[in-house]
Scaffold this motif. Sequence first.
Motif, PDB file in Angstrom:
ATOM      1  N   ALA A   1      36.060 -14.386  -2.561  1.00  0.00           N
ATOM      2  CA  ALA A   1      37.394 -13.795  -2.408  1.00  0.00           C
ATOM      3  C   ALA A   1      37.674 -13.472  -0.940  1.00  0.00           C
ATOM      4  O   ALA A   1      38.798 -13.672  -0.456  1.00  0.00           O
ATOM      5  N   GLU A   2      36.677 -12.975  -0.237  1.00  0.00           N
ATOM      6  CA  GLU A   2      36.839 -12.701   1.193  1.00  0.00           C
ATOM      7  C   GLU A   2      37.182 -13.986   1.947  1.00  0.00           C
ATOM      8  O   GLU A   2      38.027 -13.991   2.855  1.00  0.00           O
ATOM      9  N   LYS A   3      36.511 -15.072   1.573  1.00  0.00           N
ATOM     10  CA  LYS A   3      36.767 -16.357   2.239  1.00  0.00           C
ATOM     11  C   LYS A   3      38.206 -16.815   2.000  1.00  0.00           C
ATOM     12  O   LYS A   3      38.866 -17.329   2.915  1.00  0.00           O
ATOM     13  N   LEU A   4      38.704 -16.607   0.790  1.00  0.00           N
ATOM     14  CA  LEU A   4      40.090 -16.975   0.490  1.00  0.00           C
ATOM     15  C   LEU A   4      41.069 -16.124   1.290  1.00  0.00           C
ATOM     16  O   LEU A   4      42.037 -16.640   1.858  1.00  0.00           O
ATOM     17  N   ARG A   5      40.815 -14.816   1.333  1.00  0.00           N
ATOM     18  CA  ARG A   5      41.707 -13.921   2.086  1.00  0.00           C
ATOM     19  C   ARG A   5      41.724 -14.283   3.572  1.00  0.00           C
ATOM     20  O   ARG A   5      42.774 -14.267   4.222  1.00  0.00           O
ATOM     21  N   GLU A   6      40.555 -14.611   4.125  1.00  0.00           N
ATOM     22  CA  GLU A   6      40.453 -15.003   5.538  1.00  0.00           C
ATOM     23  C   GLU A   6      41.305 -16.232   5.834  1.00  0.00           C
ATOM     24  O   GLU A   6      41.763 -16.429   6.960  1.00  0.00           O
ATOM     25  N   ASN A   7      41.498 -17.055   4.809  1.00  0.00           N
ATOM     26  CA  ASN A   7      42.257 -18.292   4.986  1.00  0.00           C
ATOM     27  C   ASN A   7      43.682 -18.187   4.446  1.00  0.00           C
ATOM     28  O   ASN A   7      44.306 -19.189   4.108  1.00  0.00           O
ATOM     29  N   GLY A   8      44.173 -16.947   4.371  1.00  0.00           N
ATOM     30  CA  GLY A   8      45.589 -16.731   4.112  1.00  0.00           C
ATOM     31  C   GLY A   8      46.014 -16.663   2.663  1.00  0.00           C
ATOM     32  O   GLY A   8      47.221 -16.626   2.382  1.00  0.00           O
ATOM     33  N   VAL A   9      45.081 -16.638   1.736  1.00  0.00           N
ATOM     34  CA  VAL A   9      45.451 -16.575   0.320  1.00  0.00           C
ATOM     35  C   VAL A   9      45.876 -15.150  -0.027  1.00  0.00           C
ATOM     36  O   VAL A   9      45.142 -14.185   0.223  1.00  0.00           O
ATOM     37  N   THR A  10      47.054 -15.013  -0.601  1.00  0.00           N
ATOM     38  CA  THR A  10      47.568 -13.692  -0.989  1.00  0.00           C
ATOM     39  C   THR A  10      47.720 -13.540  -2.498  1.00  0.00           C
ATOM     40  O   THR A  10      47.926 -12.436  -2.989  1.00  0.00           O
ATOM     41  N   ASN A  11      47.639 -14.667  -3.226  1.00  0.00           N
ATOM     42  CA  ASN A  11      47.739 -14.637  -4.687  1.00  0.00           C
ATOM     43  C   ASN A  11      46.677 -15.562  -5.260  1.00  0.00           C
ATOM     44  O   ASN A  11      46.832 -16.793  -5.239  1.00  0.00           O
ATOM     45  N   GLY A  12      45.605 -14.980  -5.741  1.00  0.00           N
ATOM     46  CA  GLY A  12      44.516 -15.793  -6.255  1.00  0.00           C
ATOM     47  C   GLY A  12      43.640 -15.033  -7.232  1.00  0.00           C
ATOM     48  O   GLY A  12      43.815 -13.826  -7.455  1.00  0.00           O
ATOM     49  N   PHE A  13      42.680 -15.758  -7.792  1.00  0.00           N
ATOM     50  CA  PHE A  13      41.865 -15.183  -8.857  1.00  0.00           C
ATOM     51  C   PHE A  13      40.540 -15.931  -8.914  1.00  0.00           C
ATOM     52  O   PHE A  13      40.508 -17.168  -8.881  1.00  0.00           O
ATOM     53  N   ILE A  14      39.436 -15.181  -8.999  1.00  0.00           N
ATOM     54  CA  ILE A  14      38.114 -15.786  -9.147  1.00  0.00           C
ATOM     55  C   ILE A  14      37.441 -15.166 -10.358  1.00  0.00           C
ATOM     56  O   ILE A  14      37.399 -13.936 -10.492  1.00  0.00           O
ATOM     57  N   SER A  15      36.918 -16.002 -11.234  1.00  0.00           N
ATOM     58  CA  SER A  15      36.223 -15.478 -12.407  1.00  0.00           C
ATOM     59  C   SER A  15      34.908 -16.215 -12.616  1.00  0.00           C
ATOM     60  O   SER A  15      34.795 -17.415 -12.344  1.00  0.00           O
ATOM     61  N   ALA A  16      33.923 -15.466 -13.083  1.00  0.00           N
ATOM     62  CA  ALA A  16      32.623 -16.033 -13.445  1.00  0.00           C
ATOM     63  C   ALA A  16      32.196 -15.370 -14.752  1.00  0.00           C
ATOM     64  O   ALA A  16      31.179 -14.668 -14.808  1.00  0.00           O
ATOM     65  N   ILE A  17      33.006 -15.557 -15.786  1.00  0.00           N
ATOM     66  CA  ILE A  17      32.811 -14.984 -17.113  1.00  0.00           C
ATOM     67  C   ILE A  17      32.902 -13.458 -17.061  1.00  0.00           C
ATOM     68  O   ILE A  17      33.926 -12.874 -17.347  1.00  0.00           O
ATOM     69  N   SER A  18      31.832 -12.785 -16.648  1.00  0.00           N
ATOM     70  CA  SER A  18      31.806 -11.318 -16.678  1.00  0.00           C
ATOM     71  C   SER A  18      32.087 -10.680 -15.328  1.00  0.00           C
ATOM     72  O   SER A  18      32.070  -9.458 -15.212  1.00  0.00           O
ATOM     73  N   SER A  19      32.324 -11.489 -14.302  1.00  0.00           N
ATOM     74  CA  SER A  19      32.652 -10.974 -12.964  1.00  0.00           C
ATOM     75  C   SER A  19      33.977 -11.577 -12.515  1.00  0.00           C
ATOM     76  O   SER A  19      34.131 -12.802 -12.515  1.00  0.00           O
ATOM     77  N   ILE A  20      34.914 -10.708 -12.119  1.00  0.00           N
ATOM     78  CA  ILE A  20      36.274 -11.145 -11.812  1.00  0.00           C
ATOM     79  C   ILE A  20      36.775 -10.441 -10.553  1.00  0.00           C
ATOM     80  O   ILE A  20      36.474  -9.266 -10.334  1.00  0.00           O
ATOM     81  N   GLU A  21      37.538 -11.172  -9.733  1.00  0.00           N
ATOM     82  CA  GLU A  21      38.261 -10.527  -8.635  1.00  0.00           C
ATOM     83  C   GLU A  21      39.662 -11.120  -8.542  1.00  0.00           C
ATOM     84  O   GLU A  21      39.826 -12.346  -8.504  1.00  0.00           O
ATOM     85  N   ALA A  22      40.658 -10.247  -8.516  1.00  0.00           N
ATOM     86  CA  ALA A  22      42.047 -10.656  -8.363  1.00  0.00           C
ATOM     87  C   ALA A  22      42.493 -10.402  -6.931  1.00  0.00           C
ATOM     88  O   ALA A  22      42.320  -9.298  -6.406  1.00  0.00           O
ATOM     89  N   ILE A  23      43.058 -11.416  -6.312  1.00  0.00           N
ATOM     90  CA  ILE A  23      43.626 -11.283  -4.967  1.00  0.00           C
ATOM     91  C   ILE A  23      45.129 -11.116  -5.134  1.00  0.00           C
ATOM     92  O   ILE A  23      45.823 -12.035  -5.553  1.00  0.00           O
ATOM     93  N   GLY A  24      45.608  -9.919  -4.847  1.00  0.00           N
ATOM     94  CA  GLY A  24      47.027  -9.643  -5.041  1.00  0.00           C
ATOM     95  C   GLY A  24      47.414  -9.766  -6.504  1.00  0.00           C
ATOM     96  O   GLY A  24      46.668  -9.377  -7.406  1.00  0.00           O
ATOM     97  N   THR A  25      48.595 -10.335  -6.733  1.00  0.00           N
ATOM     98  CA  THR A  25      49.114 -10.530  -8.089  1.00  0.00           C
ATOM     99  C   THR A  25      49.257 -12.026  -8.364  1.00  0.00           C
ATOM    100  O   THR A  25      48.875 -12.855  -7.539  1.00  0.00           O
ATOM    101  N   LYS A  26      49.808 -12.370  -9.515  1.00  0.00           N
ATOM    102  CA  LYS A  26      50.110 -13.763  -9.825  1.00  0.00           C
ATOM    103  C   LYS A  26      51.242 -14.240  -8.913  1.00  0.00           C
ATOM    104  O   LYS A  26      51.872 -13.456  -8.212  1.00  0.00           O
ATOM    105  N   GLY A  27      51.531 -15.534  -8.974  1.00  0.00           N
ATOM    106  CA  GLY A  27      52.551 -16.114  -8.103  1.00  0.00           C
ATOM    107  C   GLY A  27      53.928 -15.529  -8.291  1.00  0.00           C
ATOM    108  O   GLY A  27      54.735 -15.523  -7.358  1.00  0.00           O
ATOM    109  N   ASP A  28      54.212 -15.008  -9.507  1.00  0.00           N
ATOM    110  CA  ASP A  28      55.537 -14.421  -9.756  1.00  0.00           C
ATOM    111  C   ASP A  28      55.581 -12.923  -9.462  1.00  0.00           C
ATOM    112  O   ASP A  28      56.580 -12.258  -9.741  1.00  0.00           O
ATOM    113  N   GLY A  29      54.486 -12.392  -8.894  1.00  0.00           N
ATOM    114  CA  GLY A  29      54.448 -10.973  -8.533  1.00  0.00           C
ATOM    115  C   GLY A  29      53.978 -10.043  -9.636  1.00  0.00           C
ATOM    116  O   GLY A  29      53.863  -8.834  -9.416  1.00  0.00           O
ATOM    117  N   THR A  30      53.713 -10.584 -10.810  1.00  0.00           N
ATOM    118  CA  THR A  30      53.239  -9.734 -11.923  1.00  0.00           C
ATOM    119  C   THR A  30      51.721  -9.597 -11.875  1.00  0.00           C
ATOM    120  O   THR A  30      51.036 -10.488 -11.363  1.00  0.00           O
TER     121      THR A  30
END
Length: 330
Positions: free
Chosen positions: A182-211
């Motif tokens: 997630a840090e790598k994505l943020r460093e490269n300008g990602v403001t809306n993203g999501f990483i999941s590994a079954i039981s481990s999750i990180e949300a970057i900002g919100t979804k594309g529609d702001g929700t």
Amino acid sequence: MTKSRNIFLLFLLFLLLLGCEKKVERVDEEKFAFGTFFKVTIFSNNAKGAKGKIGLAFKEIERIDEKYNSKVKGSLVDNLNKTKKEIFDEEGVYLLKEVKKTYELSEKKYDITMEPLMMVWGFSEEVEVRTVLPGEEELKKASENVDFSKVEIENNIVSIKNSDMKIDTGSFLKGYAVKKAAEKLRENGVTNGFISAISSIEAIGTKGDGTPWKIGIQNPDNPSEILGIVELNNQSMGVSGNYQTYVEIDGKRYHHILDKETNYPVQDKKMVVVVNKNSFEADMYSTAFFLMPIDKVLQKANSTPDLDVLIVDKNNKIIVSENLKFSKKD
């Protein structure tokens, strides 16, 4: 005429700019690491660029897997387990020091040297699946080689002061990999993203529609059903449950989260969900909180900013901390 012509040209320019604006798309990719599937999602108006950024995230996940995973031959932790003494880099020392903080928070219940007990119960690829319950002597002997306090860190030298002890990174490293990706994505300008590994999750900002991202919380008695929804907005989640890994002996299930005081699986909970701002901590805390008394878990959550929990106890009662946004399914 001149004024009308200028207005027309401005309107035409607006239409051209509008036509050039690219539509925001959802870009997903999935890869296997740490014995599970990692999925990375980005909302972007540049699909090719998004795929490149996702590639960087997966490279970071692979780096951590190869360097620190106790199950990967030649990793720093694998070498430590074999030689009982290894020179760690700064990042490796940081990982173990953070683990030690959680070990102390849990009053030594969260212990990453549980492998001897895990093997006795059959939670290892190196042993056969159990068909009978382990005996008390067998459990006692294994428990003598469980003690994270015997892992010592002096500067960058890590030592294990028991030749029969090993470190298992399974309860924390996946969450750390999610955090670093997630840090790598943020460093490269990602403001809306999501990483999941079954039981481990990180949300970057919100979804594309702001929700907010809406995460279904599984019913531990029937994982195909959900108990309700937790919303994430620039937050992380870690989940530990009695339904994730287990052995079945004489028709009864015994899960993999073992209490080193009893040498048996924890009995008072079925699931723990942790929501905070750090997927590394969320991964560790979900296991540590599963091992701790429920009242102490709630006390910690309610007194710590940006930390919330949901617990399903042995009687299927859903217990939530004060600030958790949880919508129970009707």
